[in-house]
Scaffold this active site. Structure first.
Site: not given
Ligand SMILES: COc1nc2nc(N)nc(N)c2nc1C
Length: 308
Positions: A29, A31, A33, A78, A108, A110, A281, A305
């Protein structure tokens, strides 16, 4: 001095990237700074050589009296929610009814933070905003610029919006609350509230001290970047210098999705940050557009969730 300023930009940006994006610093750090102080002095001596993407410009100047409203170039959607295995199997069935069986998912973590949008023009970060109602957000550019893992300029002169989740790592949250309790101030209830409270500060110098971080998870206009799948767009974001979450995984079937969820349900406490679920996704952009979106959320994604 112009040449030295250019050199310092490159060094400081590289060291910043190694430390905050790769988590693999190669210099101490002290270096970093020392070089930063040299750049600050050179910019004071030659103000005409100061550029908007200079590492010295991360922590803005003036305190704002309010945040401006801004319109997102593309609405921030959303996610629909799934709460159990049956919800996930129903989601999977709906997908297969439209695109058939030949597709893959990307899973992924969240992140339990705040959705934000970063607007880049010709490779420069020009604006950062909260999600707001999905169409209109608040301009919090000065605060987002203080997040060291957000590049002020990316490798290629791209123009796009990048979406991500700003968050406060758990350790930073605990340290911040200790300090608040010491000062007899009300502590934050959780890291998400701490991150939201920090990004709502009108003085960027306060946000800069909150050790916020970000994982980016999408880019708009990905089509223009010749990428055909979400997983490729995340690799492109990595290439451009963004911080994406490395725990993502392609899943060929809903069974693999369920295994990924179970794995992270268990490993959740070991993460350096809070997560509140898993995002699933459909990977192919072509299949995403076949599935389309409802008024507020994509049909090709869902958020599982974790039970509270
Ligand atoms: C495609 O739309 C999204 N993708 C997402 N991907 C991740 N990893 N986390 C989110 N909160 C998220 N939220 C949205 C609306």
């Amino acid at each position: 001095s112009k040449q030295r300023i250019q050199e310092l930009h490159e060094l400081l940006n590289r060291y910043n990237y190694e430390y905050h994006v790769l988590d693999q610093p190669t210099v101490p750090d002290a270096e970093y700074d020392r070089l930063m102080n040299e750049l600050i002095k050179l910019e004071e001596a030659f103000p005409e050589l100061k550029t908007q993407d200079s590492p010295t410009q991360r922590v803005g100047g003036q305190v704002l009296d309010a945040f401006q409203k801004v319109e997102h170039r593309t609405p921030m959607l959303s996610l629909g929610n799934a709460f159990d295995e049956q919800d996930l199997r129903d989601f999977d069935r709906r997908i297969r009814q439209v695109v058939g069986d030949d597709f893959s998912y990307v899973c992924e973590l969240k992140i339990d933070g705040l959705a934000v949008s970063l607007l880049y023009e010709d490779g420069y970060l020009v604006r950062g905003a909260t999600r707001g109602d999905g169409t209109i957000g608040e301009d919090i550019t000065e605060n987002l610029k203080t997040i060291r893992s957000i590049p002020l300029r990316v490798k290629d002169p791209v123009t796009m919006e990048v979406r991500g989740e700003a968050f406060m790592p758990r350790k930073s949250f605990e340290k911040l609350n200790e300090a608040k309790i010491q000062n007899e101030e009300l502590p934050f209830a959780n890291p998400r509230n701490a991150a939201a409270g920090s990004l709502r500060q009108l003085d960027p110098k306060i946000a800069a001290k909150r050790n916020l971080d970000i994982f980016v998870y999408a880019m708009t206009d990905a089509g223009e970047q010749e990428v055909e799948a979400h997983s490729e767009s995340l690799d492109l974001l990595d290439h451009l210098g963004f911080k994406t979450n490395k725990e993502r995984q392609k899943c060929a079937t809903i069974e693999e999705v369920l295994a990924y969820i179970e794995n992270w349900q268990e490993k959740r406490p070991s993460l350096a940050y809070d997560i509140d679920g898993i995002v699933i996704k459909v990977d192919s952009f072509e299949q995403q557009s076949e599935l389309g979106t409802t008024a507020k959320s994509p049909r090709w994604a869902i958020a599982y969730k974790f039970p509270a």
